[in-house]
Design an enzyme around this catalytic site. Structure first.
Site, short mmCIF file in Angstrom:
data_model
loop_
_atom_site.label_atom_id
_atom_site.label_comp_id
_atom_site.label_asym_id
_atom_site.label_seq_id
_atom_site.Cartn_x
_atom_site.Cartn_y
_atom_site.Cartn_z
N ASP A 126 37.99 43.60 14.56
CA ASP A 126 37.48 42.35 13.98
C ASP A 126 38.17 42.02 12.66
OD1 ASP A 126 35.75 42.35 16.07
OD2 ASP A 126 34.03 43.09 14.92
N GLU A 129 31.73 39.53 22.16
CA GLU A 129 31.01 40.39 21.22
C GLU A 129 29.60 39.84 21.07
OE1 GLU A 129 32.77 41.61 17.57
OE2 GLU A 129 34.61 42.33 18.48
N HIS A 168 39.86 52.46 4.74
CA HIS A 168 38.65 51.76 5.17
C HIS A 168 37.70 52.64 5.97
CE1 HIS A 168 40.48 48.31 3.44
NE2 HIS A 168 39.42 47.57 3.69
C1 LIG Z 1 35.64 45.75 7.31
C2 LIG Z 1 35.93 46.70 8.44
C3 LIG Z 1 35.96 46.23 9.73
C4 LIG Z 1 36.22 47.10 10.79
N1 LIG Z 1 36.26 46.61 12.05
C5 LIG Z 1 36.53 47.43 13.09
C6 LIG Z 1 36.60 46.94 14.41
O1 LIG Z 1 36.36 45.77 14.67
N2 LIG Z 1 36.91 47.80 15.40
C7 LIG Z 1 37.20 49.12 15.14
O2 LIG Z 1 37.53 49.83 16.07
N3 LIG Z 1 37.12 49.61 13.91
C8 LIG Z 1 36.79 48.80 12.87
N4 LIG Z 1 36.70 49.32 11.61
C9 LIG Z 1 36.89 50.76 11.42
C10 LIG Z 1 38.36 51.07 11.22
O3 LIG Z 1 39.08 50.85 12.41
C11 LIG Z 1 38.59 52.53 10.82
O4 LIG Z 1 37.82 52.87 9.71
C12 LIG Z 1 40.07 52.78 10.55
O5 LIG Z 1 40.31 54.16 10.55
C13 LIG Z 1 40.47 52.18 9.22
O6 LIG Z 1 41.86 52.07 9.11
P1 LIG Z 1 42.53 52.45 7.72
O7 LIG Z 1 43.95 52.05 7.78
O8 LIG Z 1 41.75 51.94 6.58
O9 LIG Z 1 42.41 54.03 7.82
P2 LIG Z 1 42.01 55.10 6.70
O10 LIG Z 1 40.61 54.90 6.27
O11 LIG Z 1 43.04 55.11 5.66
O12 LIG Z 1 42.09 56.44 7.56
C14 LIG Z 1 41.12 56.70 8.54
C15 LIG Z 1 41.38 58.07 9.16
O13 LIG Z 1 42.60 58.04 9.89
C16 LIG Z 1 43.53 58.96 9.34
N5 LIG Z 1 44.82 58.29 9.31
C17 LIG Z 1 45.16 57.16 8.63
N6 LIG Z 1 46.44 56.86 8.86
C18 LIG Z 1 46.91 57.81 9.69
C19 LIG Z 1 48.19 58.07 10.27
N7 LIG Z 1 49.23 57.29 10.03
N8 LIG Z 1 48.33 59.15 11.06
C20 LIG Z 1 47.28 59.97 11.32
N9 LIG Z 1 46.06 59.79 10.80
C21 LIG Z 1 45.89 58.72 9.99
C22 LIG Z 1 43.04 59.24 7.93
O14 LIG Z 1 43.46 60.49 7.43
C23 LIG Z 1 41.55 59.17 8.13
O15 LIG Z 1 41.07 60.38 8.67
C24 LIG Z 1 36.44 48.48 10.53
C25 LIG Z 1 36.37 48.96 9.23
C26 LIG Z 1 36.12 48.08 8.17
C27 LIG Z 1 36.02 48.61 6.79
#
Ligand SMILES: Cc1cc2nc3c(=O)[nH]c(=O)nc-3n(C[C@H](O)[C@H](O)[C@H](O)COP(=O)(O)OP(=O)(O)OC[C@H]3O[C@@H](n4cnc5c(N)ncnc54)[C@H](O)[C@@H]3O)c2cc1C
Length: 489
Positions: free
Chosen positions: A164, A274, A105
């Site tokens: 969120d 928020e 994400h």
């Molecule tokens: C719909 C939506 C709502 C959101 N709401 C919020 C919010 O309310 N508050 C907030 O703070 N953020 C929010 N985000 C942002 C979100 O927290 C970050 O984009 C987060 O990194 C996504 O998690 P993911 O599991 O999809 O990570 P990914 O997109 O898979 O990874 C993100 C980054 O982290 C690294 N990573 C992933 N897993 C690991 C691991 N196990 N160890 C080390 N590095 C790792 C990846 O290599 C990459 O660089 C939101 C995003 C979306 C799309």
């Protein structure tokens, strides 16, 4: 039995790693290297599986942003933590880039690794048993926050802070920070971690905490994956409310809205605060809604509307007050996300702008950016968030915050058709100029969105925390193989 020779995956050059991988052959289990075309044998035996099929590689070359597409050579679905150790060691030995991917994400290729290995963390999703008196829960990095919430709520407990959206992985949000409406009370999600289990870039499995490998602990939390892959985390639990009272309070003036939000977080009147901004009928972004939630027993007292709303200057006739089950509140985005998916908007490009503003400059800086924003540039289903945090609750060194006691998170969550490259480019440029304006005012970015950034920008971003991150990178990921998609090193 005859078999068709495998198609070698064509890959482009690798900037981050020392050795350029051009392909992975799943039958001989070897990687071929550009310099000599010398196959690298010795892929470890795995409990899980390594994938090079078209579907796996294309999925790993995409994310929620749908803007950046870097194709890996292979995708690991680990069957165990030992698989992560084995494959990171292998990649470290051969200089092959590695990116863990939680739920994908990110919006800017952060979890992608061109020509390298993407490790899907989703299989590492175990949530250790929680008992009624547990103070912590230990979870696999691939667990989603919705899984963690359900497991702890079965015993009346909850992590204190949620994003969120709940369908993000624990490893993914701990790599960036994890901010939400409870942050003004409890800090970010990273501030509520007691211990991590990680695999360093050198392939070493280590536990780290404030007392053990402290440098690594502080380099991994909000460390954007640069020093280690998180495989497990121990997170604080607190008592959960059974129900909450949810308030939506409309305002028609930005400064009044901000002042009331600030008052509420300084007084800690609510458990969650928020706010959102929407466009009025003329397309101007000047409709402000303060969102606040009071937790009921046993986490809080029975909500008293008179006390909670005392002195606030919203428009009382437009207020909406609803009682919700706690999980229903946490999962409040689920119906909207289902509708966005149904309408095809989840597959739109998301050139998101996520900024952190000094409280004292929020009205003029956010106000200026909002004055220039049009509904078209936000896009269908796009959202603008603006809410305060409390600085002294935020203690994680790599989660960079403006120097202000009440910084604000300001997010312009844009959507736009993914095939309209010119518009995507224009919005990315707009994100960069908004960031420059915010930085000049003493703000920074929350690095989950899409702001064009180079190495010098990252050094400035981390500021006094940069030497610590750079030293940890040298120690724990000496060949610099981890998470090239962030573009930091
Ligand atoms: C719909 C939506 C709502 C959101 N709401 C919020 C919010 O309310 N508050 C907030 O703070 N953020 C929010 N985000 C942002 C979100 O927290 C970050 O984009 C987060 O990194 C996504 O998690 P993911 O599991 O999809 O990570 P990914 O997109 O898979 O990874 C993100 C980054 O982290 C690294 N990573 C992933 N897993 C690991 C691991 N196990 N160890 C080390 N590095 C790792 C990846 O290599 C990459 O660089 C939101 C995003 C979306 C799309």
């Amino acid at each position: 039995m005859s078999r068709t020779p495998p198609r070698r995956t064509a890959l482009r050059g690798l900037a981050a790693a020392g050795t350029a991988v051009i392909g992975f052959d799943p039958f001989t289990r070897s990687w071929a290297v550009t310099a000599s075309d010398r196959p690298l044998h010795g892929i470890p035996e795995l409990d899980g599986t390594l994938h090079t099929d078209e579907a796996s590689l294309s999925a790993a070359a995409d994310d929620f942003g749908h803007i950046v597409h870097r194709r890996p050579a292979a995708v690991l679905r680990p069957g165990s933590v030992a698989d992560v150790v084995a494959m990171v060691r292998f990649c470290n030995k051969h200089g092959i880039p590695v990116a863990p991917r939680g739920q994908g994400h990110g919006t800017n290729g952060q979890a992608q690794a061109e020509g390298g290995l993407v490790i899907e963390t989703a299989p590492l999703a175990a949530v250790q048993p929680v008992g009624p008196g547990s103070k912590t829960v230990t979870v696999g990095a691939g667990a989603k926050w919705s899984d963690v919430a359900k497991a702890s709520l079965a015993h009346g407990l909850t992590p204190p802070v949620f994003t969120d959206y709940l369908e993000l992985s624990v490893g993914g949000t701990l790599s960036v920070g994890g901010l939400g409406g409870q942050t003004h009370r409890h800090g970010a999600q990273v501030d509520n971690v007691l211990e991590l289990e990680v695999v360093t870039g050198a392939g070493e499995l280590l536990r780290c905490s404030p007392d053990r490998h402290r440098d690594l602990f502080h380099a991994v939390l909000a460390g954007l994956g640069q020093c280690a892959v998180i495989v497990g985390a121990t997170v604080r639990l607190v008592r959960a409310p059974v129900t909450v009272r949810h308030y939506l309070l409309p305002y028609d003036d930005l400064r009044t809205f901000l002042d009331d939000q600030r008052l509420l977080v300084l007084e800690q009147r609510f458990s969650y605060v928020e706010g959102q901004i929407t466009a009025d009928a003329s397309g101007a972004f000047r409709e402000y809604v303060l969102e606040a939630v009071a937790y009921g027993p046993p986490a809080g007292e029975a909500p008293d509307d008179t006390a909670l709303l005392r002195g606030l200057r919203h428009n009382p006739s437009g207020a909406e007050i609803t009682d919700l089950a706690y999980y229903e509140f946490l999962d409040r985005l689920a119906p909207g996300v289902a509708a966005l998916k149904e309408a095809g908007l989840w597959a739109y490009a998301h050139p998101w702008l996520n900024l952190l503003l000094p409280g004292g400059r929020t009205a003029d800086v956010a106000g200026g950016i909002l004055d220039a924003l049009t509904p078209d540039d936000l896009g269908p289903g796009g959202v603008v968030l603006l809410y305060p945090l409390v600085r002294d609750r935020l203690r994680t060194p790599l989660l960079r915050m403006p120097d202000d006691p009440v910084p604000y998170l300001f997010a312009v969550l844009r959507t736009t058709p993914p095939d309209d490259a010119a518009t995507v480019e224009r919005l990315l440029a707009a994100n960069r100029s908004a960031y420059d304006r915010v930085r000049a005012a003493g703000g920074t970015r929350y690095p989950v969105g899409s702001v064009p950034f180079d190495g010098a920008d990252w050094r400035r971003h981390f500021g006094p925390a940069w030497p610590q991150l750079a030293a940890a990178r040298k120690t724990y990921d000496p060949r610099g193989i981890l998470v090239p998609g962030q573009g930091i090193f």
